[in-house]
Design a protein around this motif. Structure first.
Motif, PDB file in Angstrom:
ATOM      1  N   LEU A   9     -12.782   5.660   0.302  1.00  0.00           N
ATOM      2  CA  LEU A   9     -12.517   5.691  -1.134  1.00  0.00           C
ATOM      3  C   LEU A   9     -11.273   6.519  -1.446  1.00  0.00           C
ATOM      4  CD1 LEU A   9     -16.172   6.026  -2.414  1.00  0.00           C
ATOM      5  CD2 LEU A   9     -14.697   4.029  -2.654  1.00  0.00           C
ATOM      6  N   ASN A  10     -11.089   7.624  -0.745  1.00  0.00           N
ATOM      7  CA  ASN A  10      -9.876   8.426  -0.928  1.00  0.00           C
ATOM      8  C   ASN A  10      -8.633   7.625  -0.564  1.00  0.00           C
ATOM      9  OD1 ASN A  10     -11.123  10.725  -1.926  1.00  0.00           O
ATOM     10  ND2 ASN A  10     -11.426  11.595   0.107  1.00  0.00           N
ATOM     11  N   THR A  11      -8.706   6.837   0.505  1.00  0.00           N
ATOM     12  CA  THR A  11      -7.581   5.987   0.899  1.00  0.00           C
ATOM     13  C   THR A  11      -7.279   4.967  -0.193  1.00  0.00           C
ATOM     14  OG1 THR A  11      -8.068   6.259   3.241  1.00  0.00           O
ATOM     15  CG2 THR A  11      -6.756   4.336   2.624  1.00  0.00           C
ATOM     16  N   MET A  12      -8.320   4.381  -0.761  1.00  0.00           N
ATOM     17  CA  MET A  12      -8.117   3.413  -1.840  1.00  0.00           C
ATOM     18  C   MET A  12      -7.474   4.064  -3.056  1.00  0.00           C
ATOM     19  SD  MET A  12     -11.490   0.996  -1.639  1.00  0.00           S
ATOM     20  CE  MET A  12     -10.954  -0.036  -2.994  1.00  0.00           C
ATOM     21  N   MET A  13      -7.850   5.311  -3.361  1.00  0.00           N
ATOM     22  CA  MET A  13      -7.243   6.010  -4.493  1.00  0.00           C
ATOM     23  C   MET A  13      -5.750   6.208  -4.268  1.00  0.00           C
ATOM     24  SD  MET A  13      -9.966   8.833  -5.921  1.00  0.00           S
ATOM     25  CE  MET A  13      -9.771   9.904  -4.535  1.00  0.00           C
ATOM     26  N   GLU A  14      -5.367   6.463  -3.018  1.00  0.00           N
ATOM     27  CA  GLU A  14      -3.946   6.643  -2.700  1.00  0.00           C
ATOM     28  C   GLU A  14      -3.182   5.324  -2.790  1.00  0.00           C
ATOM     29  OE1 GLU A  14      -3.940   8.458   1.152  1.00  0.00           O
ATOM     30  OE2 GLU A  14      -4.864  10.304   0.413  1.00  0.00           O
ATOM     31  N   GLN A  15      -3.815   4.235  -2.391  1.00  0.00           N
ATOM     32  CA  GLN A  15      -3.147   2.934  -2.367  1.00  0.00           C
ATOM     33  C   GLN A  15      -3.141   2.241  -3.725  1.00  0.00           C
ATOM     34  OE1 GLN A  15      -5.240   0.829   0.736  1.00  0.00           O
ATOM     35  NE2 GLN A  15      -3.930   1.655   2.335  1.00  0.00           N
ATOM     36  N   TYR A  16      -4.200   2.409  -4.493  1.00  0.00           N
ATOM     37  CA  TYR A  16      -4.362   1.713  -5.766  1.00  0.00           C
ATOM     38  C   TYR A  16      -4.520   2.753  -6.876  1.00  0.00           C
ATOM     39  CZ  TYR A  16      -5.448  -1.924  -2.421  1.00  0.00           C
ATOM     40  OH  TYR A  16      -5.404  -2.797  -1.355  1.00  0.00           O
ATOM     41  N   HIS A  17      -3.451   3.029  -7.582  1.00  0.00           N
ATOM     42  CA  HIS A  17      -3.442   4.122  -8.537  1.00  0.00           C
ATOM     43  C   HIS A  17      -4.362   3.889  -9.741  1.00  0.00           C
ATOM     44  CE1 HIS A  17      -0.435   6.190  -6.240  1.00  0.00           C
ATOM     45  NE2 HIS A  17       0.234   5.050  -6.143  1.00  0.00           N
ATOM     46  N   HIS A  18      -4.778   2.658  -9.978  1.00  0.00           N
ATOM     47  CA  HIS A  18      -5.710   2.376 -11.076  1.00  0.00           C
ATOM     48  C   HIS A  18      -7.166   2.525 -10.637  1.00  0.00           C
ATOM     49  CE1 HIS A  18      -2.568   1.215 -13.763  1.00  0.00           C
ATOM     50  NE2 HIS A  18      -2.104   0.332 -12.896  1.00  0.00           N
ATOM     51  N   PHE A  19      -7.380   2.702  -9.328  1.00  0.00           N
ATOM     52  CA  PHE A  19      -8.733   2.901  -8.792  1.00  0.00           C
ATOM     53  C   PHE A  19      -9.080   4.372  -8.952  1.00  0.00           C
ATOM     54  CE2 PHE A  19     -11.575   3.849  -5.149  1.00  0.00           C
ATOM     55  CZ  PHE A  19     -12.618   3.010  -5.490  1.00  0.00           C
ATOM     56  N   SER A  20     -10.118   4.660  -9.724  1.00  0.00           N
ATOM     57  CA  SER A  20     -10.423   6.047 -10.065  1.00  0.00           C
ATOM     58  C   SER A  20     -11.925   6.309 -10.012  1.00  0.00           C
ATOM     59  CB  SER A  20      -9.882   6.347 -11.465  1.00  0.00           C
ATOM     60  OG  SER A  20     -10.143   7.663 -11.817  1.00  0.00           O
ATOM     61  N   PRO A  21     -12.469   6.549  -8.815  1.00  0.00           N
ATOM     62  CA  PRO A  21     -13.906   6.831  -8.740  1.00  0.00           C
ATOM     63  C   PRO A  21     -14.225   8.222  -9.278  1.00  0.00           C
ATOM     64  CG  PRO A  21     -12.914   7.058  -6.580  1.00  0.00           C
ATOM     65  CD  PRO A  21     -11.838   6.567  -7.504  1.00  0.00           C
ATOM     66  N   TYR A  22     -15.441   8.373  -9.739  1.00  0.00           N
ATOM     67  CA  TYR A  22     -15.921   9.679 -10.194  1.00  0.00           C
ATOM     68  C   TYR A  22     -17.239   9.935  -9.477  1.00  0.00           C
ATOM     69  CZ  TYR A  22     -17.134  13.603 -13.144  1.00  0.00           C
ATOM     70  OH  TYR A  22     -17.454  14.860 -13.590  1.00  0.00           O
ATOM     71  N   PHE A  23     -17.322  11.042  -8.776  1.00  0.00           N
ATOM     72  CA  PHE A  23     -18.499  11.365  -7.979  1.00  0.00           C
ATOM     73  C   PHE A  23     -19.249  12.531  -8.598  1.00  0.00           C
ATOM     74  CE2 PHE A  23     -15.108   9.997  -5.068  1.00  0.00           C
ATOM     75  CZ  PHE A  23     -15.686   8.853  -4.566  1.00  0.00           C
TER      76      PHE A  23
END
Length: 104
Positions: A9-23
């Protein structure tokens, strides 16, 4: 380590700036920067795109059965393969539609 697929998920946040998970963790480790405790309507309103963004946002939800029921309703496991099931819970109460929610 407490978040399943956290590195991915951290990798996806770096690659896709609109991807914003909240844990949110009930018992977080020291130095935890995410949410602490239990999810609530105010947390959802503060961290998720509003229901009016129906055409450009998807909220993805996963967790144990009690969490799923409270947030969005569980998947329908009577079907094979399981379907998304009825939208219930806090997300429905806040005005989201089943088209905006993906349960996994």
């Amino acid at each position: 380590e407490d978040v399943c697929l956290g590195n991915e998920l951290n990798t996806m946040m770096e690659q896709y700036h609109h991807f914003s998970p909240y844990f949110i963790l009930e018992h977080p480790p020291k130095n935890w920067m995410g949410g602490i405790g239990h999810i609530s309507k105010p947390i959802l309103q503060a961290t998720m795109p509003p229901p009016s963004r129906i055409n450009d946002s998807v909220i993805m939800v996963c967790g144990p059965p009690g969490f799923m029921e409270a947030v969005c309703g569980d998947k329908d496991f009577s079907a094979s393969p399981p379907t998304q099931g009825e939208l219930k819970g806090m997300l429905k109460d806040l005005g989201y539609t089943s088209r905006q929610i993906y349960k996994f």
